[in-house]
Design a protein around this motif. Structure first.
Motif, PDB file in Angstrom:
ATOM      1  N   ASN A  67       0.780  -1.100  -0.375  1.00  0.00           N
ATOM      2  CA  ASN A  67      -0.148  -0.285   0.080  1.00  0.00           C
ATOM      3  C   ASN A  67       0.544   1.204  -0.152  1.00  0.00           C
ATOM      4  OD1 ASN A  67      -2.649  -1.613  -0.434  1.00  0.00           O
ATOM      5  ND2 ASN A  67      -2.939  -1.384   2.030  1.00  0.00           N
ATOM      6  N   GLU A  68       1.793   0.676   0.706  1.00  0.00           N
ATOM      7  CA  GLU A  68       2.648   2.422   0.627  1.00  0.00           C
ATOM      8  C   GLU A  68       3.653   2.099  -0.305  1.00  0.00           C
ATOM      9  OE1 GLU A  68       5.048   1.570   4.155  1.00  0.00           O
ATOM     10  OE2 GLU A  68       3.747   2.398   6.351  1.00  0.00           O
ATOM     11  N   GLU A  71       0.955   4.100  -3.075  1.00  0.00           N
ATOM     12  CA  GLU A  71       0.567   5.705  -2.717  1.00  0.00           C
ATOM     13  C   GLU A  71       2.115   6.313  -3.116  1.00  0.00           C
ATOM     14  OE1 GLU A  71      -1.732   6.426   0.621  1.00  0.00           O
ATOM     15  OE2 GLU A  71      -2.895   4.563   0.849  1.00  0.00           O
ATOM     16  N   GLU A  72       2.907   6.198  -2.752  1.00  0.00           N
ATOM     17  CA  GLU A  72       4.362   6.735  -2.699  1.00  0.00           C
ATOM     18  C   GLU A  72       4.343   6.955  -4.919  1.00  0.00           C
ATOM     19  OE1 GLU A  72       8.876   6.370  -2.346  1.00  0.00           O
ATOM     20  OE2 GLU A  72       7.586   6.571  -0.447  1.00  0.00           O
ATOM     21  N   GLY A  75       0.369   8.470  -5.800  1.00  0.00           N
ATOM     22  CA  GLY A  75      -0.649   9.218  -5.468  1.00  0.00           C
ATOM     23  C   GLY A  75      -2.033   8.423  -5.062  1.00  0.00           C
ATOM     24  N   ALA A  76      -2.806   8.772  -3.712  1.00  0.00           N
ATOM     25  CA  ALA A  76      -4.071   7.865  -3.257  1.00  0.00           C
ATOM     26  C   ALA A  76      -4.994   7.270  -4.263  1.00  0.00           C
ATOM     27  CB  ALA A  76      -4.276   8.592  -2.453  1.00  0.00           C
ATOM     28  N   ALA A  79      -3.259   4.704  -6.482  1.00  0.00           N
ATOM     29  CA  ALA A  79      -3.359   3.636  -5.856  1.00  0.00           C
ATOM     30  C   ALA A  79      -4.243   2.610  -5.546  1.00  0.00           C
ATOM     31  CB  ALA A  79      -2.621   4.161  -4.677  1.00  0.00           C
ATOM     32  N   ALA A  80      -5.444   3.481  -5.017  1.00  0.00           N
ATOM     33  CA  ALA A  80      -6.823   3.289  -4.969  1.00  0.00           C
ATOM     34  C   ALA A  80      -7.763   2.583  -6.126  1.00  0.00           C
ATOM     35  CB  ALA A  80      -7.673   4.377  -4.694  1.00  0.00           C
ATOM     36  N   LYS A  84      -4.732  -4.679  -5.236  1.00  0.00           N
ATOM     37  CA  LYS A  84      -3.985  -4.686  -4.183  1.00  0.00           C
ATOM     38  C   LYS A  84      -4.591  -6.682  -4.478  1.00  0.00           C
ATOM     39  CE  LYS A  84      -4.084  -0.381  -2.934  1.00  0.00           C
ATOM     40  NZ  LYS A  84      -5.199   0.432  -3.563  1.00  0.00           N
TER      41      LYS A  84
END
Length: 140
Positions: A67-68, A71-72, A75-76, A79-80, A84
């Motif tokens: 997840n990290e 997101e890195e 971006g949020a 990533a959404a 996953k």
């Protein structure tokens, strides 16, 4: 709508592969599935280290790591949009299993494998030889 599987271990190479897979997904309309795997080192099974905290949860740690990284890198919102998957097992085999029925498997040229890659062969080499679908290896 197809599916693109990408191996993400947090390494620079896997993040480049992730960016490539996301862009390919945008171009083709395919869903992107980011896969991270973990496994216990063979030597730790025998002893299971008596000092191991009771709340040690490698599955949760791998999920947070994935997840990290997403997101890195994306971006949020980006990533959404990525599906996953975190599984226990050998990274190459986990990717091969997840690639079953996929349109494409994407991996980086080098990941977090260190000396193991020198002795056993890299994940990218293994999946290019055994994948059930086309493979893209993203290089620097």
């Amino acid at each position: 709508m197809g599916r693109i599987v990408v191996g993400v271990d947090g390494s620079d190479a896997s993040i480049k592969a992730l960016h490539w897979a996301v862009r390919q997904g945008e171009l083709t309309g395919a869903e992107v599935e980011a896969v991270n795997s973990w496994e216990y080192p063979a030597t730790s099974w025998a002893s299971m280290m008596p000092g191991m905290p009771a709340d040690f949860d490698p599955q949760a740690m791998a999920t947070v790591s994935l997840n990290e990284a997403l997101e890195e890198a994306l971006g949020a919102a980006g990533a959404a949009a990525v599906h996953k998957v975190v599984v226990i097992g050998n990274p190459a085999q986990a990717l091969l299993d997840r690639a079953e029925g996929a349109d494409l498997l994407v991996v980086g040229a080098r990941g977090h494998t260190g000396l193991k890659a020198t002795l056993l062969g890299s994940v990218s080499l293994h999946v290019t030889q055994h994948a059930p679908c086309p493979v893209t290896v993203v290089r620097d």
